[in-house]
Scaffold this active site. Structure first.
Site, PDB file in Angstrom:
ATOM      1  N   LYS A 170       0.885  -1.175   0.000  1.00 10.63           N
ATOM      2  CA  LYS A 170       0.000   0.000   0.000  1.00 10.63           C
ATOM      3  C   LYS A 170       0.917   1.217   0.000  1.00 10.63           C
ATOM      4  O   LYS A 170       1.471   1.602   1.030  1.00 10.63           O
ATOM      5  CB  LYS A 170      -0.889  -0.021   1.244  1.00 10.63           C
ATOM      6  CG  LYS A 170      -2.215   0.706   1.119  1.00 10.63           C
ATOM      7  CD  LYS A 170      -2.138   2.159   0.730  1.00 10.63           C
ATOM      8  CE  LYS A 170      -1.733   3.060   1.862  1.00 10.63           C
ATOM      9  NZ  LYS A 170      -1.543   4.477   1.415  1.00 10.63           N
ATOM     10  N   GLU A 245      10.068   1.916  10.284  1.00 12.10           N
ATOM     11  CA  GLU A 245      11.097   2.903   9.929  1.00 12.10           C
ATOM     12  C   GLU A 245      10.423   4.258  10.027  1.00 12.10           C
ATOM     13  O   GLU A 245       9.572   4.591   9.195  1.00 12.10           O
ATOM     14  CB  GLU A 245      11.593   2.679   8.490  1.00 12.10           C
ATOM     15  CG  GLU A 245      12.248   1.344   8.249  1.00 12.10           C
ATOM     16  CD  GLU A 245      13.649   1.256   8.827  1.00 12.10           C
ATOM     17  OE1 GLU A 245      14.217   2.293   9.225  1.00 12.10           O
ATOM     18  OE2 GLU A 245      14.171   0.134   8.888  1.00 12.10           O
ATOM     19  N   CYS A 279      14.234  11.331   5.790  1.00 10.02           N
ATOM     20  CA  CYS A 279      14.066  10.998   7.207  1.00 10.02           C
ATOM     21  C   CYS A 279      15.391  11.047   7.956  1.00 10.02           C
ATOM     22  O   CYS A 279      15.435  11.368   9.129  1.00 10.02           O
ATOM     23  CB  CYS A 279      13.426   9.635   7.343  1.00 10.02           C
ATOM     24  SG  CYS A 279      14.284   8.390   6.398  1.00 10.02           S
ATOM     25  N   GLU A 379      10.426  16.864  13.753  1.00  6.49           N
ATOM     26  CA  GLU A 379      10.830  16.676  12.359  1.00  6.49           C
ATOM     27  C   GLU A 379      10.088  17.702  11.495  1.00  6.49           C
ATOM     28  O   GLU A 379       8.871  17.800  11.558  1.00  6.49           O
ATOM     29  CB  GLU A 379      10.449  15.259  11.948  1.00  6.49           C
ATOM     30  CG  GLU A 379      10.983  14.887  10.601  1.00  6.49           C
ATOM     31  CD  GLU A 379      10.785  13.404  10.332  1.00  6.49           C
ATOM     32  OE1 GLU A 379       9.668  12.913  10.534  1.00  6.49           O
ATOM     33  OE2 GLU A 379      11.757  12.764   9.910  1.00  6.49           O
TER      34      GLU A 379
HETATM   35  P1  NAD Z   1       2.630   8.864   6.990  1.00  3.84           P
HETATM   36  O1  NAD Z   1       2.912   8.206   8.271  1.00  3.84           O
HETATM   37  O2  NAD Z   1       1.568   9.882   6.948  1.00  3.84           O
HETATM   38  O3  NAD Z   1       2.246   7.801   5.865  1.00  3.84           O
HETATM   39  C1  NAD Z   1       3.057   6.691   5.568  1.00  3.84           C
HETATM   40  C2  NAD Z   1       2.197   5.618   4.956  1.00  3.84           C
HETATM   41  O4  NAD Z   1       1.255   5.168   5.922  1.00  3.84           O
HETATM   42  C3  NAD Z   1       1.375   6.059   3.749  1.00  3.84           C
HETATM   43  O5  NAD Z   1       1.280   5.012   2.818  1.00  3.84           O
HETATM   44  C4  NAD Z   1       0.019   6.325   4.366  1.00  3.84           C
HETATM   45  O6  NAD Z   1      -1.033   6.199   3.432  1.00  3.84           O
HETATM   46  C5  NAD Z   1      -0.058   5.220   5.398  1.00  3.84           C
HETATM   47  N1  NAD Z   1      -0.987   5.456   6.511  1.00  3.84           N
HETATM   48  C6  NAD Z   1      -1.448   6.642   6.985  1.00  3.84           C
HETATM   49  N2  NAD Z   1      -2.284   6.435   8.012  1.00  3.84           N
HETATM   50  C7  NAD Z   1      -2.354   5.091   8.211  1.00  3.84           C
HETATM   51  C8  NAD Z   1      -3.031   4.261   9.146  1.00  3.84           C
HETATM   52  N3  NAD Z   1      -3.812   4.775  10.087  1.00  3.84           N
HETATM   53  N4  NAD Z   1      -2.845   2.927   9.067  1.00  3.84           N
HETATM   54  C9  NAD Z   1      -2.038   2.394   8.142  1.00  3.84           C
HETATM   55  N5  NAD Z   1      -1.378   3.128   7.223  1.00  3.84           N
HETATM   56  C10 NAD Z   1      -1.517   4.472   7.261  1.00  3.84           C
HETATM   57  O7  NAD Z   1       4.033   9.429   6.543  1.00  3.84           O
HETATM   58  P2  NAD Z   1       4.358  10.283   5.248  1.00  3.84           P
HETATM   59  O8  NAD Z   1       3.893  11.677   5.521  1.00  3.84           O
HETATM   60  O9  NAD Z   1       3.893   9.580   4.038  1.00  3.84           O
HETATM   61  O10 NAD Z   1       5.953  10.202   5.246  1.00  3.84           O
HETATM   62  C11 NAD Z   1       6.753  11.079   5.950  1.00  3.84           C
HETATM   63  C12 NAD Z   1       7.261  10.442   7.225  1.00  3.84           C
HETATM   64  O11 NAD Z   1       7.930   9.221   6.969  1.00  3.84           O
HETATM   65  C13 NAD Z   1       8.266  11.285   7.942  1.00  3.84           C
HETATM   66  O12 NAD Z   1       7.963  11.332   9.307  1.00  3.84           O
HETATM   67  C14 NAD Z   1       9.591  10.560   7.717  1.00  3.84           C
HETATM   68  O13 NAD Z   1      10.575  10.787   8.651  1.00  3.84           O
HETATM   69  C15 NAD Z   1       9.164   9.156   7.672  1.00  3.84           C
HETATM   70  N6  NAD Z   1      10.136   8.358   6.941  1.00  3.84           N
HETATM   71  C16 NAD Z   1      10.937   7.471   7.623  1.00  3.84           C
HETATM   72  C17 NAD Z   1      11.883   6.723   6.952  1.00  3.84           C
HETATM   73  C18 NAD Z   1      12.763   5.761   7.665  1.00  3.84           C
HETATM   74  O14 NAD Z   1      13.329   4.899   7.029  1.00  3.84           O
HETATM   75  N7  NAD Z   1      12.937   5.839   8.961  1.00  3.84           N
HETATM   76  C19 NAD Z   1      12.008   6.838   5.591  1.00  3.84           C
HETATM   77  C20 NAD Z   1      11.198   7.739   4.929  1.00  3.84           C
HETATM   78  C21 NAD Z   1      10.248   8.483   5.614  1.00  3.84           C
END
Ligand code: NAD
Length: 472
Positions: A170, A245, A279, A379
């Site tokens: 997803k 992650e 990130c 962040e």
């Molecule tokens: P997000 O948490 O909003 O979304 C990530 C994913 O989760 C998306 O596919 C989203 O549709 C899904 N999602 C959202 N709500 C959900 C729920 N209730 N249940 C299941 N899935 C759900 O994050 P984002 O805004 O897409 O990405 C940015 C964030 O990701 C930043 O905080 C960044 O630091 C983090 N990030 C971490 C890493 C790492 O490896 N540590 C890498 C890249 C990004």
């Protein structure tokens, strides 16, 4: 405009069972470039059923068969490099040069690394009178964000398939097109039906349904710490394995005697890469108080080389942010920092000159940032560097470790031993010593609120295996 109405389930593109659509917006032009289906519970049920049906057969394949399929997948990624880069530039706004080198190049490097890792991996180990078998965990739910959209997909799907698991992906709402391109490449590589499945949809609907699905064995999630916590709670109720992650607030620590100019230049490039949407970015630069003003001047000079612009232009180094919400968030953090007493060295919350459309923000350097300020703790996910002063090494360590996060970091010192000694005291998953390069085969992941588990390399493969001991 492309209008897609299908999901990739059970080895074929099938009409989405749920009616809604998600608009994909080019963040540089603010125009809708495509729609994809907003899948929900019915699509997730179908995809998990397909993955479950394929699980035993794929788990029973030998190393050679999996290697052959993954080699075709790797070759497909190699052949599609230009299309991948153009797609990520269109839906994320990543500058085309960066998109080509990193957004397309890194997933190819990771996929290649798993061919070698799988070829040499010991799936059996003798321990006294036991033989310990490493077996695939089963059906994997992969939930990915938008900032490195293909890398994050490949870093989960490829080791999961290599381990013998089947997958339902997803991807993030903002970047579904590169996920669809990946599904096309998987399809052309000729995996058995159901081994890989893609459902696009909203996180709170499709993502939540996938994470909670009783027939999923492991949830691998990359995204924000807030959503990661929810996903882990859901997985916990189902006693599922979980890998997270999450976010970061990484520190780059310049110890006295280090090459200050190089450390600052590398830091500015690091924090502005991908428009600050990384990130593991070093969003906090920690400098000794005696060198503080010199560091601020160096950062201002380095930042002046970054002008936001059209991400399709090969000369552009800084593109727009992914969407309007992120733009407002980043501007809010910059305003908040100035209200809390930070000094604006360059940039600021206003729209960059000459860019009337697109989610552009000024690349920003903030000085006089203290540990209690919001920008030092949360962040931001934009091109914003905060510079903090430390008194001595212990104070530097206290500042470096003084957030809820622990994902990445940097240490610079006159000699390597000093830098390593400091790095080993940092509560963080990876540290670059004197500008050490990113290694796609080294384990990547976080301490504290930055996550659970590791991706990449052999550690990334082991996430998708569990063990069975046979006694003789
Ligand atoms: P997000 O948490 O909003 O979304 C990530 C994913 O989760 C998306 O596919 C989203 O549709 C899904 N999602 C959202 N709500 C959900 C729920 N209730 N249940 C299941 N899935 C759900 O994050 P984002 O805004 O897409 O990405 C940015 C964030 O990701 C930043 O905080 C960044 O630091 C983090 N990030 C971490 C890493 C790492 O490896 N540590 C890498 C890249 C990004």
């Amino acid at each position: 405009m492309q209008q897609h109405a299908d999901q990739y389930i059970g080895g074929a593109w099938r009409p989405s069972l749920d009616g809604g659509a998600i608009e994909v917006v080019d963040p540089a032009t603010e125009t809708v470039i495509a729609t994809v289906p907003a899948g929900a519970a019915a699509d997730i049920d179908a995809a998990v059923a397909a993955a479950r049906a394929a699980a035993r057969g794929w788990a029973a394949t030998g190393r050679e068969e999996r290697l052959a399929a993954l080699t075709r997948l790797r070759d497909g990624l190699a052949a599609a490099q230009a299309e991948i880069a153009a797609t990520v530039t269109a839906e994320l706004g990543s500058p085309i040069g960066f998109a080509t080198a990193v957004q397309a190049g890194l997933p190819l490097a990771v996929a290649s690394s798993y061919l070698e890792i799988l070829a040499g991996y010991a799936f059996e180990e003798r321990v006294g009178n036991s033989v310990v078998h490493a077996e695939p965990v089963g059906v994997v739910a992969a939930i990915t964000p938008w900032n490195y959209p293909l890398h994050q997909i490949v870093a989960k799907v490829v080791p999961a398939l290599a381990a013998g698991c089947t997958v339902v992906l997803k991807p993030a709402e903002d970047t579904p097109l590169v996920a669809r391109l990946f599904a096309r490449i998987v399809d052309e590589a000729g995996f058995p039906a159901g081994v890989f499945n893609l459902v696009t949809g909203a996180g709170t609907v499709a993502g939540a349904a996938l994470a909670a699905h009783p027939d999923v064995d492991l949830v691998s999630f990359t995204g924000s710490t807030a959503v990661g916590r929810t996903v882990a709670e859901t997985a916990g109720r189902g006693i599922k394995r979980v890998a997270l992650e999450l976010g970061g607030k990484s520190a780059n620590v310049v110890l006295p005697g280090a090459d200050l100019a190089r450390a600052v230049n590398v830091n500015v490039a690091n924090v502005f890469a991908n428009s600050g949407q990384t990130c593991s970015a070093w969003t906090r630069l920690l400098v000794h108080q005696d060198q503080y003003e010199e560091a601020v001047e160096l950062a201002a000079k380095a930042a002046a080389k970054y002008t936001p612009g059209d991400p399709t232009d090969p000369a552009t180094r800084l593109g727009p942010l992914v969407n309007a919400r992120q733009l407002e968030r980043v501007r809010g953090y910059i305003r908040g920092a100035l209200d809390q007493g930070a000094r604006l060295v360059t940039g600021g919350p206003d729209r960059p000159d000459g860019l009337e459309r697109g989610h552009y923000v000024r690349p920003t350097v903030l000085a006089d940032v203290t540990a209690d300020m919001t920008v030092a703790q949360e962040e931001i996910f934009g091109p914003v560097l905060s510079i903090l002063a430390y008194r001595d090494e212990e104070h530097a360590l206290e500042l470096a470790n003084g957030t809820q996060y622990g994902l990445a970091g940097g240490v610079w010192a006159a000699d390597q031993d000093t830098a390593v000694a400091f790095a080993l005291r940092m509560d963080t998953g990876q540290v670059d010593i004197n500008g050490g390069r990113f290694n796609p085969r080294a384990p990547f992941g976080g301490h504290k609120s930055s996550g659970i588990g590791r991706e990449l390399g052999t550690h990334g493969l082991a996430e998708y295996l569990h063990t069975k001991s046979l006694q003789f």
